[in-house]
Design a protein around this motif. Structure first.
Motif, short mmCIF file in Angstrom:
data_model
loop_
_atom_site.label_atom_id
_atom_site.label_comp_id
_atom_site.label_asym_id
_atom_site.label_seq_id
_atom_site.Cartn_x
_atom_site.Cartn_y
_atom_site.Cartn_z
N ARG A 1 -3.73 -1.09 11.25
CA ARG A 1 -2.66 -0.79 12.29
C ARG A 1 -1.25 -1.90 12.15
NH1 ARG A 1 -6.36 0.46 17.22
NH2 ARG A 1 -7.40 2.30 16.20
N GLY A 2 -0.23 -1.42 12.14
CA GLY A 2 1.16 -2.31 11.77
C GLY A 2 1.45 -2.16 10.47
N GLU A 3 1.00 -1.26 9.63
CA GLU A 3 1.30 -1.09 8.25
C GLU A 3 2.16 0.14 7.94
OE1 GLU A 3 0.35 -3.60 5.94
OE2 GLU A 3 -0.59 -4.61 7.38
N HIS A 4 2.53 0.88 8.97
CA HIS A 4 3.47 1.98 9.01
C HIS A 4 2.71 3.12 8.35
CE1 HIS A 4 6.82 -0.47 9.56
NE2 HIS A 4 6.52 -1.23 8.69
N ILE A 5 1.33 3.09 8.66
CA ILE A 5 0.54 4.31 8.30
C ILE A 5 0.93 5.41 9.42
CG2 ILE A 5 -1.80 5.41 8.21
CD1 ILE A 5 -2.35 2.31 7.02
N GLY A 6 1.10 5.04 10.50
CA GLY A 6 1.27 5.94 11.65
C GLY A 6 2.81 6.68 11.33
N GLU A 7 3.79 5.96 10.81
CA GLU A 7 4.92 6.30 10.62
C GLU A 7 4.89 7.81 9.48
OE1 GLU A 7 9.41 5.69 9.51
OE2 GLU A 7 8.34 4.04 10.01
N CYS A 8 4.00 7.43 8.67
CA CYS A 8 3.71 8.37 7.40
C CYS A 8 3.21 9.74 8.07
CB CYS A 8 2.86 7.77 6.65
SG CYS A 8 3.77 6.60 5.48
N MET B 1 0.84 -1.29 -0.10
CA MET B 1 0.02 -0.01 -0.10
C MET B 1 1.10 1.40 -0.01
SD MET B 1 -2.80 1.50 2.95
CE MET B 1 -2.97 -0.29 3.50
N THR B 2 0.71 2.22 -0.96
CA THR B 2 1.38 3.54 -0.87
C THR B 2 0.45 4.39 -0.53
OG1 THR B 2 2.31 3.01 -3.11
CG2 THR B 2 2.50 4.91 -2.50
N ILE B 3 0.88 5.18 0.61
CA ILE B 3 0.14 6.33 1.36
C ILE B 3 0.64 7.59 0.93
CG2 ILE B 3 -0.26 7.34 3.69
CD1 ILE B 3 -1.14 4.28 3.39
N GLN B 4 -0.26 8.42 0.59
CA GLN B 4 -0.34 9.75 0.40
C GLN B 4 -0.79 10.43 1.69
OE1 GLN B 4 -1.82 10.05 -3.40
NE2 GLN B 4 -3.73 10.54 -2.95
N VAL B 5 -0.44 11.74 2.04
CA VAL B 5 -1.16 12.62 3.08
C VAL B 5 -1.62 13.79 2.52
CG1 VAL B 5 -0.96 13.38 5.22
CG2 VAL B 5 0.24 11.55 4.72
N LYS B 6 -2.75 14.25 2.56
CA LYS B 6 -3.36 15.44 2.17
C LYS B 6 -4.11 16.40 3.20
CE LYS B 6 -8.09 13.97 0.80
NZ LYS B 6 -8.87 14.88 1.46
N ALA B 7 -4.44 17.43 2.93
CA ALA B 7 -5.23 18.22 3.83
C ALA B 7 -6.47 17.85 3.97
CB ALA B 7 -5.01 19.72 3.54
N TYR B 8 -6.93 17.82 5.16
CA TYR B 8 -8.56 17.58 5.43
C TYR B 8 -9.29 18.43 4.38
CZ TYR B 8 -12.93 17.37 7.77
OH TYR B 8 -14.38 17.23 7.99
N ASP B 9 -10.40 17.87 3.98
CA ASP B 9 -11.67 18.71 3.69
C ASP B 9 -13.03 18.08 3.92
OD1 ASP B 9 -12.60 17.42 1.32
OD2 ASP B 9 -10.93 17.82 0.19
N THR B 10 -13.95 19.03 3.92
CA THR B 10 -15.47 18.21 4.28
C THR B 10 -15.70 17.15 3.84
OG1 THR B 10 -16.02 20.80 4.99
CG2 THR B 10 -17.55 18.96 4.47
N SER B 11 -15.09 16.79 2.29
CA SER B 11 -15.59 15.41 1.75
C SER B 11 -15.08 14.08 2.65
CB SER B 11 -15.09 15.54 0.25
OG SER B 11 -13.71 15.37 0.43
N ASP B 12 -14.15 14.62 3.45
CA ASP B 12 -13.59 13.55 4.39
C ASP B 12 -14.16 13.30 5.87
OD1 ASP B 12 -11.28 13.34 2.27
OD2 ASP B 12 -10.22 15.14 3.38
N ALA C 1 3.57 0.28 20.30
CA ALA C 1 3.75 0.90 18.72
C ALA C 1 4.11 2.27 18.91
CB ALA C 1 2.63 0.50 18.12
N ALA C 2 3.41 3.29 19.61
CA ALA C 2 3.77 4.60 19.49
C ALA C 2 5.07 4.81 20.05
CB ALA C 2 2.68 5.47 20.31
N LEU C 3 5.39 4.14 21.39
CA LEU C 3 6.84 4.48 21.99
C LEU C 3 7.93 3.97 21.22
CD1 LEU C 3 5.70 2.99 25.55
CD2 LEU C 3 6.18 5.35 24.82
N HIS C 4 7.50 2.87 20.53
CA HIS C 4 8.67 2.39 19.41
C HIS C 4 8.77 3.17 18.42
CE1 HIS C 4 11.28 -0.19 16.94
NE2 HIS C 4 10.36 -0.12 16.28
N LEU C 5 7.81 3.87 17.74
CA LEU C 5 7.96 4.69 16.63
C LEU C 5 8.63 6.13 17.00
CD1 LEU C 5 7.51 5.78 13.78
CD2 LEU C 5 4.99 6.36 14.61
#
Length: 163
Positions: free
Chosen positions: A91-98, A1-12, A126-130
């Motif tokens: 969770r565990g897919e490195h989304i938090g790190e992104c 899975m490739t993650i992209q991060v964008k700004a929130y908008d109302t459609s979300d 998981a958070a502590l390790h990250l």
């Protein structure tokens, strides 16, 4: 899975609120006790300095989010705070790190100098390790600083990093 991060908008608003509420209802990480309605979620996410939305680049599905805002005002206004939520089944897919990496960059762009986490629950391994991996500094332990949904009190470990 490739993650992209964008700004929130109302459609979300529906997906973002559902992911946020998943964490609230688990009662293991966020201080909030009550889930948000979709309307409350939209207002909450819009009220932040920035809300980042993580999407699966292939499907467009929202897989996580973060909120970023000042930790204090005035002479301490250069310190920001953030919270992160990832879809439970991913969770565990490195989304938090992104999310954390994007948040650190966005915070710097917004003029913040320090990112501080006030209440990392001591059993959130998981958070502590990250945070250790990313170079955050632990500030100590606040005994019994977080009350879990089951009523158990857990220690919290504040963290910070200079941006």
């Amino acid at each position: 899975m490739t993650i992209q991060v964008k700004a929130y908008d109302t459609s979300d608003e529906k997906e973002a609120t559902a992911i946020w509420n998943e964490v609230v209802e688990e009662g293991n990480a966020f201080p909030q006790e009550d889930p948000l309605t979709v309307e409350e979620g939209d207002a909450f996410f819009k009220s932040q300095s920035y809300t980042g939305i993580a999407q699966d680049a292939d499907t467009g599905k929202i897989v996580g989010l973060y909120i970023l805002h000042p930790n204090n005002v005035g002479r301490c206004g250069h310190i920001c705070n953030a919270s992160y939520a990832v879809r439970k089944e991913l969770r565990g897919e490195h989304i938090g790190e992104c999310l954390v990496r994007d948040c650190m960059q966005r915070a710097k762009e917004l003029g913040f100098r320090i990112l501080q986490f006030n209440a990392v629950v001591s059993d959130n391994e998981a958070a502590l390790h990250l945070y250790e991996k990313l170079g955050f500094t632990r500030l100590g332990v606040i005994p019994g600083g977080f009350r879990k949904k089951d009523g158990q009190y857990m220690d919290i470990i504040p963290h910070y990093i200079e941006l």
